[in-house]
Scaffold this motif. Structure first.
Motif, PDB file in Angstrom:
ATOM      1  N   GLU A   1       0.831  -1.209   0.000  1.00 33.74           N
ATOM      2  CA  GLU A   1       0.000   0.000   0.000  1.00 33.74           C
ATOM      3  C   GLU A   1       0.864   1.256   0.000  1.00 33.74           C
ATOM      4  O   GLU A   1       0.603   2.199  -0.741  1.00 33.74           O
ATOM      5  CB  GLU A   1      -0.915   0.019   1.228  1.00 33.74           C
ATOM      6  N   HIS A   2       1.882   1.245   0.851  1.00 34.73           N
ATOM      7  CA  HIS A   2       2.782   2.405   0.933  1.00 34.73           C
ATOM      8  C   HIS A   2       3.497   2.632  -0.395  1.00 34.73           C
ATOM      9  O   HIS A   2       3.540   3.745  -0.913  1.00 34.73           O
ATOM     10  CB  HIS A   2       3.797   2.195   2.061  1.00 34.73           C
TER      11      HIS A   2
ATOM     12  N   SER B   1       1.486   4.034  -3.204  1.00 36.13           N
ATOM     13  CA  SER B   1       1.144   5.453  -3.073  1.00 36.13           C
ATOM     14  C   SER B   1       2.081   6.333  -3.898  1.00 36.13           C
ATOM     15  O   SER B   1       1.757   7.472  -4.196  1.00 36.13           O
ATOM     16  CB  SER B   1       1.160   5.882  -1.600  1.00 36.13           C
TER      17      SER B   1
ATOM     18  N   TYR C   1       6.367   1.091  -8.109  1.00 29.23           N
ATOM     19  CA  TYR C   1       6.115  -0.155  -7.385  1.00 29.23           C
ATOM     20  C   TYR C   1       6.624  -1.355  -8.184  1.00 29.23           C
ATOM     21  O   TYR C   1       7.384  -2.181  -7.680  1.00 29.23           O
ATOM     22  CB  TYR C   1       4.617  -0.255  -7.108  1.00 29.23           C
TER      23      TYR C   1
END
Length: 111
Positions: A34-35, A38, A44
Motif C-alpha cells: 500500500e505504501h 502510493s 512499485y
C-alpha cells in the motif's frame, strides 16, 4: 498478516536473501505494498524488476510477478474461490518453498 511478516523475518534471520521472497495476499494489500503503491504503480513494479528486496503483491496481480525461491501466501481475506485459486497459482511462483499463512480451519476447507 502478522504471521506472514514474522515468517519473512525468520527466513531472513535464517540467511535467505530478501530478493528470494515474494509475499502474496488474498485480501487487503500488505501495508508495504500500500505504501509503495502510493508513489505510483510504475515505481512499485520497478522494485519487483530490480529484484533487490522482499516484494509484496496481491494475488490479483500474480501474473505480473516473477518466480522467487520462497513464496508466502497470506490468506487474509478474499472469497473462498479466490483463495482456493491462489494456492496453486502461488505454488507455481515458488521455485523452492511455498508457505501458506492463514486461519487453519479455512485453509483445510479450501484444500
Amino acid at each position: 498478516m502478522e504471521v506472514a511478516d514474522e515468517t519473512v523475518d525468520k527466513l531472513l534471520d535464517e540467511g535467505r536473501a530478501p530478493a528470494e521472497i515474494l509475499l502474496l495476499t488474498t485480501g487487503a494489500q500488505h501495508p508495504w505494498a500500500e505504501h509503495e503503491l502510493s508513489f505510483g504503480e510504475d515505481a512499485y513494479w520497478r522494485q519487483l524488476a530490480a529484484g533487490e528486496d522482499v516484494f509484496c503483491a496481491h494475488t490479483s496481480s500474480l501474473s505480473r510477478t516473477s518466480q522467487r525461491a520462497v513464496v508466502l501466501l497470506a490468506v487474509n481475506g478474499g472469497t473462498d474461490p479466490e483463495a482456493a485459486a491462489a494456492l496453486p497459482a502461488a505454488l507455481e511462483k515458488a521455485t523452492e518453498k511455498l508457505i501458506v499463512c492463514g486461519d487453519p480451519e479455512r485453509l483445510r476447507a479450501l484444500l
